[in-house]
Design an enzyme around this catalytic site. Structure first.
Site, PDB file in Angstrom:
ATOM      1  N   GLU A 122       0.833  -1.213   0.000  1.00 51.67           N
ATOM      2  CA  GLU A 122       0.000   0.000   0.000  1.00 51.67           C
ATOM      3  C   GLU A 122       0.865   1.260   0.000  1.00 51.67           C
ATOM      4  OE1 GLU A 122      -2.751  -0.815  -0.905  1.00 51.67           O
ATOM      5  OE2 GLU A 122      -2.881  -2.861  -0.137  1.00 51.67           O
TER       6      GLU A 122
ATOM      7  N   TYR B 233      -1.369  -8.427 -10.994  1.00 56.24           N
ATOM      8  CA  TYR B 233      -0.393  -8.224  -9.918  1.00 56.24           C
ATOM      9  C   TYR B 233       0.919  -8.961 -10.217  1.00 56.24           C
ATOM     10  CZ  TYR B 233      -4.038  -6.426  -6.728  1.00 56.24           C
ATOM     11  OH  TYR B 233      -5.030  -5.692  -6.133  1.00 56.24           O
TER      12      TYR B 233
END
Ligand code: BES
Ligand code: ZN
Length: 633
Positions: free
Chosen positions: A327, A411
């Site tokens: 994040e 991803y």
């Protein structure tokens, strides 16, 4: 051709903050306005907006949180940049009740909410005439898909309600009337009131102390003075406390879990420093986090200056802090340079997953980084084995109409691409390239075509080199290009040998050895076990390794998946308790899917559990599980 990206320009906004009753933030006179892209590949099919005609550049919210009625409402004041001949602006909305729209002087403006399109909401068209400031009075629906209103029972404290939002990808239109497209960046500010003693946090910088109002409520003010994609506007409110980590980092959580949360994320300040050393300054001021109740539908969400986290990453040993690194990395890849359209999600998630691994290497060392990269690579191989190497959904760029083959492509294949480039050209050259990519596109949207051109120009330097690197193939073709950098087989040598030994002779690792393994190693072992096991074999594994009792939710999830796939009755109560508490879609959806695949045995269990747990899930999780269990309202 490089898509046209107009230089960042300053817009002198006339200050007419009609709804704000206190001083407008200092920055309001000279707000940054980010460019939009106009090439066909940057046209967002998920928005009703027509940004080339009229677009929102700034949003000022003045909202009240109503925990009795699960409603947020108030006004949104929008600054508009429009062609001189534009008479209307089109916004996104989903379930908003709009009572009135006025211009900066309070004159009523006509507006119309068009027909709703499933999954996209409805266009909110406002006749602006010459107005370039508009005030929208509205309330959101209690069922707003971005928002989850938790009962006290769904919190750790059990005493106060809780609210959080999840904007990505296109949910924020359910509580904010604006142009909800990642390529239309907006600065924003907000004044939000909430009943005492609840605290409010947002993905903007808190301004001063909360203001005590006479009605048992407090008002909180926030400012985001950098243009951000609107999916990054986020809010949470509850009985939460803050604890600092470093000078610019800290964590919010409910008092009951703050100690454990704070210990788990203690490496965050160092992570910010390492990230800066890798790819340039952290440009957002503070980096704070909030650890939410377990209903939060994701592992984490990169809301600027306030990352949202699931509590399920707390393992007591910092083994799952790759989530925080991830994040944080989005502060560059995603928040600074943002996919203009969701078809290019890999620009956000793939680049971030690569960056995450580089942070992990700096903080925890090469071994852990290699192991996590190997887990990520195995996910690509699993997906390709499942769907095939030639389906369009396995390409990184996923144009409208392609069904993505899932997160392992966006991803993990995205990360493998950058890792391959790093191996091909060397770390020094690669890092210099990635840093200039962030610097040159800071606060701007980007597309696959742009990064492809940028790689050819600034990384490959020649056509022959671009060919050798297989840049086009990596971005636009399905499957895995031949030059892929494979993980070091040594990363899991011990554990792969142990799994093989179990496969042939049912030899279980010693409990002491198991405990010394890293979490990545334990996860690898669980993934490499034979798919079909008897109840007796599962019981032995659990007895020796304490699988059902683990405090590590990634491992617990793998155990439950394996157990349910083998119709292992003793795991059902634990699975049920887990599904009743945790709303993280990554765990919840596969567990229900596994049950649904188990013939006569699983589906009735899935239906029974889901009937109980469904009301406690966020709309994101509900949406994905509904499909899996064939739920009909
Ligand atoms: N931005 C994503 C979460 C997201 C993705 C929300 C797509 C909505 C649509 C976030 O950064 C993320 O990737 N979270 C992962 C964790 C990560 C370590 C892979 C998650 O939630 O599991
Ligand atoms: Zn992410």
């Amino acid at each position: 051709m490089r898509p046209i990206a107009a230089a960042l320009s300053l817009l002198l906004a006339t200050t007419a903050c009609t709804t704000m009753d206190a001083q407008p933030p200092a920055a309001s006179a000279e707000r940054l306005v980010a460019p939009i892209l106009t090439t066909p590949d940057a046209v967002d099919s998920s928005t009703f907006a027509q940004p080339q005609v009229a677009r929102v550049t700034h949003v000022a919210l003045d909202l009240a949180l109503d925990f009795e009625r699960d409603r947020v409402g108030g006004t949104a004041t929008l600054d508009i940049l429009a062609r001189p001949d534009a008479s209307q602006i089109v916004l996104d909305s989903d379930g908003l009740q709009v009572s009135r729209v006025t211009d900066g002087r309070g004159n009523e403006l006509d507006f119309d909410i068009g027909e709703r399109v499933e999954g996209k909401g409805a266009p909110l068209t406002i006749t602006i005439g010459n107005a370039r400031h508009i005030v929208i009075a509205y309330t959101a629906n209690p069922q707003a898909s971005a928002l989850q209103w938790l009962d006290p029972e769904q919190t750790a404290g059990g005493e106060y309600p809780f609210l959080f939002s999840q904007g990505q990808a296109i949910l924020n239109r359910s509580w904010i009337p604006t142009q909800d497209s990642p390529g239309i960046r907006q600065t924003w500010e907000a004044r939000v009131t909430a009943p005492k003693p609840l605290d409010v946090v947002m993905s903007g910088i808190l301004q001063g102390e909360p203001e005590d109002l006479s009605n048992g409520r407090r008002a909180f003010r926030f400012v985001m003075d950098k243009p951000v994609a609107p999916y990054l506007i986020a809010i949470a409110a509850g009985d939460i406390d803050f604890r600092a980590i470093g000078p610019r980092t800290g964590v919010w959580a409910e008092p009951a879990i703050l100690d454990r949360a704070h210990w788990e994320v203690a490496d965050t300040e160092d992570m910010v420093k390492e990230a800066e050393a890798l790819y340039g300054p952290y440009r957002w001021g503070r980096y704070d986090m909030i650890v939410l109740p377990p209903a939060f539908p994701f592992g984490g969400m990169e809301n600027p200056v306030m990352t949202f986290l699931t509590p399920t990453f707390i393992a007591g040993d910092r083994s799952l802090t790759g989530l925080v690194a991830h994040e944080l990395a989005h502060s560059w890849s995603g928040n600074l340079v943002t996919n203009a359209v969701w078809a290019d999600s890999w620009l956000n998630e793939g680049v971030t997953s690569y960056f995450e691994n580089r942070i992990i290497e700096e903080i925890y060392g090469e071994k852990r980084a290699e192991q996590e990269a190997a887990l990520s690579f195995a996910a690509i191989e699993d997906t390709l084995a499942e769907v095939g190497t030639d389906v369009p959904g396995t390409a990184l760029h996923q144009p409208d109409g392609t069904d993505s083959a899932g997160s392992a492509i966006v991803y993990d294949k995205g990360a493998a691409f950058l890792r391959t480039l790093e191996h091909e050209v060397g770390r020094e050259r690669f890092d210099a390239w990635l840093r200039q990519w962030f610097d040159n596109h800071a606060f701007e949207p980007a597309t696959s075509a742009m990064i492809y051109e940028d790689m050819r120009k600034n990384l490959a330097h020649s056509e022959a080199e671009a060919e050798r690197l297989r840049l086009r193939e990596w971005i636009y073709e399905p499957g895995l290009p031949a030059n892929v950098a494979r993980p070091d087989p040594a990363a899991f040598a011990t554990v792969d040998a142990a799994a093989a030994a179990y496969g042939t002779s049912r030899a279980i690792p010693a409990a002491a050895a198991w405990r010394k393994w890293s979490s990545a190693e334990r996860q690898r072992f669980l993934q490499k076990l034979p798919q079909q096991l008897s109840a007796e074999e599962l019981a032995q594994l659990d007895r020796q390794l304490g699988l059902a009792a683990t405090g590590n939710n990634e491992e617990l999830f793998l155990w439950l998946e394996l157990a349910l796939a083998n119709r292992y009755e003793p795991a059902v109560p634990k699975a049920e308790a887990f599904l009743a508490e945790v709303g993280r879609a990554k765990f919840v959806r596969p567990l229900f899917a596994t049950l649904m695949e188990e013939g006569e045995w699983g589906p009735p269990i899935a239906q029974r559990i889901y009937a109980k747990t469904r009301p406690s899930y966020h709309a994101v999780t509900r949406g994905s599980v509904d499909k899996v269990v064939g739920w009909k309202e």
